[in-house]
Design a protein around this motif. Structure first.
Motif, PDB file in Angstrom:
ATOM      1  N   ALA A 176     -10.435 -37.362  50.560  1.00 16.52           N
ATOM      2  CA  ALA A 176     -12.280 -38.043  49.105  1.00 16.52           C
ATOM      3  C   ALA A 176     -13.406 -37.157  48.512  1.00 16.52           C
ATOM      4  CB  ALA A 176     -13.007 -39.032  49.970  1.00 16.52           C
ATOM      5  N   PRO A 177     -13.166 -35.778  49.233  1.00 17.53           N
ATOM      6  CA  PRO A 177     -13.661 -35.184  49.467  1.00 17.53           C
ATOM      7  C   PRO A 177     -13.488 -34.429  47.401  1.00 17.53           C
ATOM      8  CG  PRO A 177     -14.423 -34.802  51.371  1.00 17.53           C
ATOM      9  CD  PRO A 177     -12.995 -35.803  50.831  1.00 17.53           C
ATOM     10  N   THR A 178     -11.741 -33.827  48.206  1.00 14.78           N
ATOM     11  CA  THR A 178     -11.511 -33.637  47.036  1.00 14.78           C
ATOM     12  C   THR A 178     -11.200 -34.567  45.905  1.00 14.78           C
ATOM     13  OG1 THR A 178     -10.051 -32.121  48.457  1.00 14.78           O
ATOM     14  CG2 THR A 178      -8.897 -32.078  46.303  1.00 14.78           C
ATOM     15  N   GLN A 179     -10.671 -35.173  45.467  1.00 11.01           N
ATOM     16  CA  GLN A 179     -10.489 -36.883  44.864  1.00 11.01           C
ATOM     17  C   GLN A 179     -12.375 -36.101  43.859  1.00 11.01           C
ATOM     18  OE1 GLN A 179      -7.375 -38.186  43.349  1.00 11.01           O
ATOM     19  NE2 GLN A 179      -9.097 -38.822  41.867  1.00 11.01           N
ATOM     20  N   ALA A 180     -13.537 -36.534  44.994  1.00 12.49           N
ATOM     21  CA  ALA A 180     -14.421 -36.788  44.084  1.00 12.49           C
ATOM     22  C   ALA A 180     -14.279 -35.205  42.714  1.00 12.49           C
ATOM     23  CB  ALA A 180     -15.777 -36.725  45.280  1.00 12.49           C
ATOM     24  N   GLN A 181     -14.037 -34.352  43.944  1.00 10.56           N
ATOM     25  CA  GLN A 181     -14.166 -33.045  42.266  1.00 10.56           C
ATOM     26  C   GLN A 181     -13.847 -33.292  41.845  1.00 10.56           C
ATOM     27  OE1 GLN A 181     -13.610 -29.443  44.953  1.00 10.56           O
ATOM     28  NE2 GLN A 181     -14.902 -28.035  43.148  1.00 10.56           N
TER      29      GLN A 181
ATOM     30  N   ASP B 180      -8.411 -36.691  55.334  1.00  8.14           N
ATOM     31  CA  ASP B 180      -8.883 -38.264  53.730  1.00  8.14           C
ATOM     32  C   ASP B 180      -9.174 -36.559  53.140  1.00  8.14           C
ATOM     33  OD1 ASP B 180     -10.096 -39.458  52.519  1.00  8.14           O
ATOM     34  OD2 ASP B 180     -11.780 -40.150  53.539  1.00  8.14           O
TER      35      ASP B 180
ATOM     36  N   ARG C 145     -15.391 -35.440  39.080  1.00  4.11           N
ATOM     37  CA  ARG C 145     -16.084 -34.503  38.127  1.00  4.11           C
ATOM     38  C   ARG C 145     -16.004 -33.902  37.667  1.00  4.11           C
ATOM     39  NH1 ARG C 145     -18.304 -34.248  43.814  1.00  4.11           N
ATOM     40  NH2 ARG C 145     -17.380 -31.458  43.620  1.00  4.11           N
TER      41      ARG C 145
ATOM     42  N   THR D  81      -6.048 -27.392  48.826  1.00  2.53           N
ATOM     43  CA  THR D  81      -7.017 -28.089  50.164  1.00  2.53           C
ATOM     44  C   THR D  81      -5.475 -28.112  50.952  1.00  2.53           C
ATOM     45  OG1 THR D  81      -8.435 -28.870  49.104  1.00  2.53           O
ATOM     46  CG2 THR D  81      -7.811 -30.244  50.454  1.00  2.53           C
TER      47      THR D  81
END
Length: 493
Positions: A166-171, A164, A174, A53
């Motif tokens: 956030a998408p990386t953190q969401a992954q 941001d 998961r 990222t």
């Protein structure tokens, strides 16, 4: 102190069952391995995702700046800075001296340290920052100006971009859930595998334990069937070798014991007739010695006593030989035990030295002859080794009848195990070595009690002396034997 408490706590928590310990150890090792593998995989994947990222974000910013830098006029005005900031996207800032073009709510994450690093360097600077809204990636770089000679110099323009994560953190979240679910799912699988492993490991041990119990119960032909080539197979082979050696040793001992018993029985039987004749002769000698000197009368009396003792020894040896050979059967009769005990005392001339505790009739189905011998041995032992009065009590306790013989002598000798008194040829105390007893009376009493399914025990009396208890099952409700008429006659006597 705390270390000992912790050790004691662990010992109390650790299961005692070998099966439980194997299962627990297997599950713990499996779960630790699963957790370690999952954690290592998660850490590697997380690092790879974060690095990727950051790399993509840095390449994107670098490409945009490289594309826009040639179009910027130097020195740039405010509009040029705004155009450059707009091309970098939301949450970005472009500065040139005192001029600033900024937009977004995350610009507060740009630290003074990063500003200083950009002002002093010429390379892209990346910093990961976490605030209340989540993780962000802050990128800062100076914009270089290309001169006519191809050289690049610092233009004084600085670009800052906040992205941001956030998408990386969401992954990553998961992946975390997947790791936790994987570890949780491994638990039942580990338990199932532990059960299978424990069964395969402990089944031979259980067979070994069962075989050892059979061996202890007397089944010396017990053997195991070794399977495989592991340590358990070697243990089974060793067990078989040990069992075979034990069977040979016990067989040899039994053969020798049987020979010794036959020898004792034969000797006792052969001695019985001449000893009886010798007893008769010695009694005649004693009668003829009444008219002789006191010394001759004493010697005759001593000879008669020794002959009678020898006769009792031969009778006791013959009786024990029969008992050991299993040639003795019980002739159970329904009788009044109180009446049988009173007859035993009266017929042996002990009435003056023995106190019979008055009791109501106590019916029991016993072998009268063996009960008479047992009571006579106990009372005779009390008279020889204790002091009068010897008290005999008959009473019931549950489904048993108890014959209790108590003397008022010194009691059991110190240091002598009560159970050892019933061993053969044991005479407790040095003073008893020259007594009239053969050392077999209590042994015969024990065997007779065991034939009835009962027991005999020795202990200290409540006040003084020794206390022997003969316990026999009453069997009042048992079916009458072939001597039913005799049963009625004895019970009513």
């Amino acid at each position: 102190m705390h270390g000992r408490d912790l050790s004691a706590g662990l010992r109390g928590w650790w299961p005692r069952s070998l099966r439980a310990r194997v299962i627990l150890a297997f599950v713990v090792v499996a779960m630790v391995a699963a957790a370690a593998a999952s954690a290592a995989g998660y850490a590697a994947a997380r690092a790879s995702l974060v690095d990727e990222t950051q790399r993509r974000a840095a390449d994107s910013v670098r490409d945009q700046i490289s594309r826009l830098a040639p179009e910027v006029e130097y020195p740039p005005d405010q509009q040029a800075l705004e155009r450059l900031r707009t091309s970098l996207g939301e949450d970005s800032m472009v500065t040139f001296g005192s001029r600033t073009a900024a937009s977004g709510n995350a610009l507060g994450l740009i630290s003074d340290e990063m500003r200083t690093a950009v002002a002093e360097g010429d390379r892209l600077t990346v910093q990961r920052v976490v605030d209340g809204s989540g993780p962000h990636l802050v990128l800062a770089t100076p914009i270089l100006r290309t001169e006519i000679d191809g050289r690049q110099r610092d233009s004084g323009i600085e670009a800052y971009v906040v992205q941001d994560l956030a998408p990386t953190q969401a992954q990553l979240d998961r992946w975390t859930r997947i790791v936790v679910l994987t570890i949780a799912g491994a638990l039942p699988l580990a338990v199932v595998l532990a059960l299978l492993v424990s069964r395969s490991v402990l089944r031979p041990i259980q067979r070994l334990a069962d075989s050892a119990n059979e061996l202890a119960a007397g089944n010396l032909s017990t053997r195991l069937t070794p399977t495989g080539r592991d340590e358990l197979a070697d243990l089974a082979a060793t067990f078989n070798d040990t069992a075979a050696a034990l069977e040979r040793s016990v067989g040899e001992l039994r053969h020798r014991e049987a020979g010794a018993r036959r020898f004792v029985a034969d000797v006792s039987h052969e001695l019985r007739t001449p000893i009886m004749a010798l007893t008769s002769i010695m009694e005649m000698v004693e009668a003829d010695a009444r008219d002789r000197s006191p010394d001759e009368r004493e010697m005759a009396t001593m000879a008669v006593d020794r002959t009678r003792k020898l006769a009792r020894l031969a009778e006791d040896l013959l009786e024990l030989s029969r008992l050991d050979a299993g040639a003795v059967g019980l002739r159970l009769e329904l009788v009044d035990v109180v009446h049988v005990v009173a007859d035993t005392v009266r017929t042996r001339g002990w009435a003056d030295d023995v106190d019979l505790v008055p009791a109501e009739p106590v019916l029991a189905r016993v072998d009268v002859r063996r009960l008479d011998i047992s009571v006579a041995n106990l009372v005779g032992n009390a008279l020889r080794h204790g002091r009068p009065p010897v008290v005999v009590e008959v009473r019931t306790e549950g489904d048993d009848v108890l014959v209790i013989v108590t003397d008022h002598g010194p009691g059991l000798p110190d240091g002598v195990d009560a159970e050892r008194l019933f061993a053969r040829f044991v005479k407790a105390g040095s003073a008893r070595g020259a007594s009239d007893g053969s050392g077999l009376g209590l042994s015969i009493t024990l065997v007779n009690a065991q034939l009835h399914g009962g027991s005999v025990s020795a202990g200290a009396g409540e006040e003084a002396g020794a206390r022997f208890v003969l316990r026999l099952p009453r069997r009042v409700d048992a079916e009458p034997g072939p001597h039913g008429g005799d049963d009625e006659r004895r019970a009513g006597a």
